[in-house]
Design a protein around this motif. Structure first.
Motif, PDB file in Angstrom:
ATOM      1  N   ARG A  31      29.300  19.341  62.448  1.00  0.00           N
ATOM      2  CA  ARG A  31      29.530  19.405  60.948  1.00  0.00           C
ATOM      3  C   ARG A  31      31.165  19.879  60.531  1.00  0.00           C
ATOM      4  N   THR A  35      33.853  18.031  58.592  1.00  0.00           N
ATOM      5  CA  THR A  35      34.358  18.496  57.248  1.00  0.00           C
ATOM      6  C   THR A  35      35.568  19.210  56.995  1.00  0.00           C
TER       7      THR A  35
ATOM      8  N   THR B 112      25.954  22.167  47.872  1.00  0.00           N
ATOM      9  CA  THR B 112      25.900  21.419  49.219  1.00  0.00           C
ATOM     10  C   THR B 112      24.803  21.812  49.985  1.00  0.00           C
ATOM     11  N   PHE B 123      21.336  14.487  55.604  1.00  0.00           N
ATOM     12  CA  PHE B 123      22.590  14.826  55.360  1.00  0.00           C
ATOM     13  C   PHE B 123      23.319  15.338  56.625  1.00  0.00           C
ATOM     14  N   THR B 124      23.724  14.223  57.169  1.00  0.00           N
ATOM     15  CA  THR B 124      24.640  13.951  58.484  1.00  0.00           C
ATOM     16  C   THR B 124      25.792  14.654  58.161  1.00  0.00           C
ATOM     17  N   ALA B 125      26.551  14.961  59.506  1.00  0.00           N
ATOM     18  CA  ALA B 125      27.904  15.495  59.283  1.00  0.00           C
ATOM     19  C   ALA B 125      28.934  14.674  58.492  1.00  0.00           C
ATOM     20  N   ASP B 126      28.610  13.312  58.409  1.00  0.00           N
ATOM     21  CA  ASP B 126      29.510  12.263  57.850  1.00  0.00           C
ATOM     22  C   ASP B 126      29.315  12.508  56.285  1.00  0.00           C
ATOM     23  N   GLN B 128      27.959  15.054  54.740  1.00  0.00           N
ATOM     24  CA  GLN B 128      28.280  16.224  54.222  1.00  0.00           C
ATOM     25  C   GLN B 128      29.808  16.472  54.277  1.00  0.00           C
ATOM     26  N   ALA B 129      30.508  15.648  54.853  1.00  0.00           N
ATOM     27  CA  ALA B 129      32.099  15.602  55.091  1.00  0.00           C
ATOM     28  C   ALA B 129      32.304  15.013  53.573  1.00  0.00           C
ATOM     29  N   GLN B 132      31.583  17.208  50.460  1.00  0.00           N
ATOM     30  CA  GLN B 132      32.389  18.171  50.284  1.00  0.00           C
ATOM     31  C   GLN B 132      33.620  17.681  49.706  1.00  0.00           C
TER      32      GLN B 132
END
Lengths: 141, 147
Positions: A31, A35, B112, B123-126, B128-129, B132
């Motif tokens: 993550r 991000t 978030t 709510f995967t890393a992608d 989330q990115a 955000q």
């Protein structure tokens, strides 16, 4: 400032994470690197694909270190002494990045715990991880 | 102008299409007041903010949380010009409300985490990115008119 109840809550949460330390750790790292792409610059020597053997191993190390500290928060300075030296003299990770990882650890906890990660748990965890990061960076200068 | 990939656009529309504004708004705003208690400085007239339970039960907190989410909706519907969309709100927060713009970032972080807890493994890393990135543009636009 952490109350007695908050310290217990924090210890309980991390206790539950120990058996899935590599999941939680590698997910948080993934993550963070997704991000905050600048953080990838510290991992040019590792395979940073999600859930790679190295990410699972590295993530596990981080979560276990945090879990260890959570068992006796008032002794953090002692428990973290070797890691302080490592981060200051060898790794030299810009301490700002510790905030990014802390944030992503919290997001990971929220995604795994759902409504159990309520505002009180969140507040306690945020305080703990801020203190952890501050202690970790203490020997930098 | 901010460049959005197809994935980012779809992700933002998808998330805001799925979440219940009446649930997520109050949850995120209330969480912010609990996790970052200094944010309470702007809400002296909200009554009882004494502890987490009081904050979460406070009807003014709930109402304001819904207001904030509805405000976010404007950005969701105008992703290609969030800066202009929020120009007036930015002036309001600076000139009238005197809100330190760092607070926008704190609220965005709480949002978030609430969305992460509602969506779980979706709510995967992608995702989330993308989320955000969207919130970072919102936060920046809200701070834009401060001087």
């Amino acid at each position: 400032m952490l109350s007695k109840e908050e310290k217990e809550l924090i210890a309980q949460i991390w206790e539950k994470m120990i058996p899935i330390a590599s999941e939680i750790g590698s997910e948080s790292l993934h993550r963070m690197m997704t991000t905050f792409p600048g953080t990838k610059t510290y991992f040019s020597h590792l395979d940073i694909r999600p859930r790679s053997r190295q990410m699972l191993s590295h993530g596990k190390k981080i979560v276990l270190a945090i879990a260890e500290c959570s068992k006796d928060i008032s002794s953090m300075m002692v428990t973290l002494a070797p890691l302080q030296t490592l981060h200051a003299y060898k790794l030299k990770i810009d301490p700002y990045n510790l905030k990014y990882l802390s944030h992503c650890l919290i997001v990971t906890l929220a995604a795994h715990m759902g409504s159990d990660f309520d505002p009180v748990a969140h507040a306690a965890m945020d305080k703990f991880l801020s203190a952890f990061a501050a202690v970790l960076a203490e020997k930098y200068r | 102008m901010v460049q959005w990939t197809d994935f980012e656009r779809a992700t933002i529309q998808n998330i805001f299409g799925k979440i219940d504004y009446e649930d997520v708004g109050p949850a995120a705003f209330g969480r912010c007041l609990v996790v970052y208690p200094w944010t309470q400085r702007y809400f002296g007239n909200f009554g009882n903010l004494y502890n987490a339970a009081a904050i979460q039960a406070n009807p003014m907190v709930a109402a304001h949380g819904k207001t904030v989410l509805r405000g976010l909706d404007k950005a969701v519907k105008n992703m290609d010009d969030i800066k202009a969309t929020y120009a007036e709100l930015s002036v309001l927060h600076s000139e009238k409300l005197h809100v330190d713009p760092d607070n926008f970032r704190l609220l965005a972080d709480c949002l978030t985490i609430v969305v992460a807890s509602r969506m779980g493994s979706d709510f995967t890393a992608d995702v989330q990115a993308a989320f955000q990135k969207f919130l970072a543009v919102v936060v920046s636009s809200l701070g834009r008119q401060y001087h």
